[in-house]
Design a protein around this motif. Structure first.
Motif, PDB file in Angstrom:
ATOM      1  N   ILE A 132     -40.705  12.880  34.236  1.00 39.65           N
ATOM      2  CA  ILE A 132     -41.777  12.321  34.931  1.00 39.65           C
ATOM      3  C   ILE A 132     -41.729  12.909  36.318  1.00 39.65           C
ATOM      4  O   ILE A 132     -40.551  13.073  36.853  1.00 39.65           O
ATOM      5  CB  ILE A 132     -41.781  10.935  34.947  1.00 39.65           C
ATOM      6  N   SER A 133     -42.895  13.188  36.790  1.00 40.96           N
ATOM      7  CA  SER A 133     -43.046  13.932  38.127  1.00 40.96           C
ATOM      8  C   SER A 133     -43.306  12.748  38.913  1.00 40.96           C
ATOM      9  O   SER A 133     -44.136  11.932  38.891  1.00 40.96           O
ATOM     10  CB  SER A 133     -44.081  14.781  38.255  1.00 40.96           C
ATOM     11  N   PRO A 134     -42.497  12.618  40.170  1.00 39.43           N
ATOM     12  CA  PRO A 134     -42.694  11.641  41.096  1.00 39.43           C
ATOM     13  C   PRO A 134     -44.155  11.802  41.929  1.00 39.43           C
ATOM     14  O   PRO A 134     -44.771  12.966  42.051  1.00 39.43           O
ATOM     15  CB  PRO A 134     -41.539  11.535  42.107  1.00 39.43           C
ATOM     16  N   THR A 135     -44.732  10.742  42.624  1.00 39.29           N
ATOM     17  CA  THR A 135     -45.870  11.050  43.239  1.00 39.29           C
ATOM     18  C   THR A 135     -45.467  11.283  44.714  1.00 39.29           C
ATOM     19  O   THR A 135     -46.031  11.964  45.592  1.00 39.29           O
ATOM     20  CB  THR A 135     -46.841   9.617  43.327  1.00 39.29           C
ATOM     21  N   SER A 136     -44.117  10.808  45.109  1.00 41.53           N
ATOM     22  CA  SER A 136     -43.609  11.275  46.398  1.00 41.53           C
ATOM     23  C   SER A 136     -42.290  10.823  46.467  1.00 41.53           C
ATOM     24  O   SER A 136     -41.911  10.029  45.514  1.00 41.53           O
ATOM     25  CB  SER A 136     -44.245  10.414  47.671  1.00 41.53           C
ATOM     26  N   GLY A 137     -41.545  11.480  47.605  1.00 40.32           N
ATOM     27  CA  GLY A 137     -39.977  10.979  47.516  1.00 40.32           C
ATOM     28  C   GLY A 137     -39.219  12.295  47.028  1.00 40.32           C
ATOM     29  O   GLY A 137     -39.992  13.475  46.838  1.00 40.32           O
ATOM     30  N   ARG A 138     -37.912  12.244  47.315  1.00 42.41           N
ATOM     31  CA  ARG A 138     -37.037  13.357  46.911  1.00 42.41           C
ATOM     32  C   ARG A 138     -35.839  12.920  46.090  1.00 42.41           C
ATOM     33  O   ARG A 138     -35.514  11.740  46.154  1.00 42.41           O
ATOM     34  CB  ARG A 138     -36.644  13.995  48.167  1.00 42.41           C
ATOM     35  N   ILE A 139     -35.484  13.677  45.198  1.00 41.62           N
ATOM     36  CA  ILE A 139     -34.301  13.715  44.486  1.00 41.62           C
ATOM     37  C   ILE A 139     -33.339  14.933  44.958  1.00 41.62           C
ATOM     38  O   ILE A 139     -33.894  15.812  44.398  1.00 41.62           O
ATOM     39  CB  ILE A 139     -34.501  13.566  42.949  1.00 41.62           C
ATOM     40  N   VAL A 191     -51.469   3.238  38.183  1.00 43.27           N
ATOM     41  CA  VAL A 191     -50.685   2.164  38.380  1.00 43.27           C
ATOM     42  C   VAL A 191     -49.366   2.647  38.974  1.00 43.27           C
ATOM     43  O   VAL A 191     -48.422   3.256  38.244  1.00 43.27           O
ATOM     44  CB  VAL A 191     -50.297   1.468  36.930  1.00 43.27           C
ATOM     45  N   GLN A 192     -48.904   2.257  40.272  1.00 42.89           N
ATOM     46  CA  GLN A 192     -47.522   2.487  40.734  1.00 42.89           C
ATOM     47  C   GLN A 192     -46.462   1.730  40.157  1.00 42.89           C
ATOM     48  O   GLN A 192     -46.640   0.347  40.240  1.00 42.89           O
ATOM     49  CB  GLN A 192     -47.599   2.577  42.289  1.00 42.89           C
ATOM     50  N   VAL A 193     -45.480   2.409  39.593  1.00 41.84           N
ATOM     51  CA  VAL A 193     -44.537   1.400  38.859  1.00 41.84           C
ATOM     52  C   VAL A 193     -43.150   1.680  39.585  1.00 41.84           C
ATOM     53  O   VAL A 193     -42.342   0.740  39.459  1.00 41.84           O
ATOM     54  CB  VAL A 193     -44.245   1.927  37.567  1.00 41.84           C
ATOM     55  N   LEU A 194     -42.819   2.466  40.594  1.00 44.79           N
ATOM     56  CA  LEU A 194     -41.743   2.785  41.243  1.00 44.79           C
ATOM     57  C   LEU A 194     -42.097   2.731  42.834  1.00 44.79           C
ATOM     58  O   LEU A 194     -43.072   3.475  43.367  1.00 44.79           O
ATOM     59  CB  LEU A 194     -40.949   3.923  40.961  1.00 44.79           C
TER      60      LEU A 194
END
Length: 139
Positions: free
Chosen positions: A52-59, A15-18
Motif C-alpha cells: 500500500i502506498s502512504p499518502t504522506s510520511g516516511r519509512i 477514508v484516512q485509516v492511519l
C-alpha cells in the motif's frame, strides 16, 4: 535504528485509516502491534511492505534508506517481508517447490541447502513428503 516510520498517513480512497503513525525498531528488538479489528495493524504492515502506498510520511530502513515509495519486490530484497496469517501455500506445487518459492532471492546454493536442512529439522515430515503436492497435506 533498523526501521523507522515517521508521521505515516494512509488512506483507502477518501477514508484516512492511519493518522500520523510513528515508530522505530532497533536491531534485535521485537515490536508487537496490538489493537482491535480495524485499528490499522495490517494496513501499517502492508504499507511497510510496499503493498500500500502512504499518502504522506516516511519509512526508513537501516538508517536513512527510504522505503515509502519502493515497490514490494525491492523491499523484499532489502530483507523485509510481509507474511500474512493463514495457510497460504501453492497447493498444486510440491512441498519442495513451495520452499523454493520462499527462497527465490537466495543466490548461493549452499545457503539454500542450509535453509532446507533447517526447515526439515524443524518439520521432519516435510522432508519425507517433499515431492508431495502441498495441497494434499493436512494442517
Amino acid at each position: 535504528m533498523m526501521l523507522e516510520v515517521r508521521d505515516l498517513n494512509v488512506s483507502y480512497g477518501p477514508v484516512q485509516v492511519l493518522h500520523n503513525i510513528s515508530l522505530h525498531v532497533n536491531a534485535g528488538e521485537i515490536v508487537t502491534l496490538i489493537g482491535c479489528n480495524g485499528a490499522g495493524k495490517s494496513t501499517l504492515l502492508r504499507t511497510i511492505s510496499g503493498l500500500i502506498s502512504p499518502t504522506s510520511g516516511r519509512i526508513l530502513f537501516r538508517g536513512n534508506h527510504p522505503l515509502h515509495n519502493a515497490p514490494p519486490h525491492l523491499i523484499v530484497r532489502e530483507g523485509i517481508a510481509h507474511v500474512p496469517e493463514g495457510r497460504g501455500i501453492f497447493g498444486e506445487m510440491t512441498v519442495l517447490e513451495n520452499l523454493q518459492m520462499g527462497a527465490y532471492l537466495r543466490q548461493r546454493s549452499q545457503e539454500l541447502v542450509e535453509d532446507y536442512d533447517h526447515v526439515y529439522k524443524l518439520f521432519p515430515i516435510l522432508h519425507q513428503r517433499r515431492s508431495q503436492k502441498a495441497g494434499t497435506l493436512s494442517g
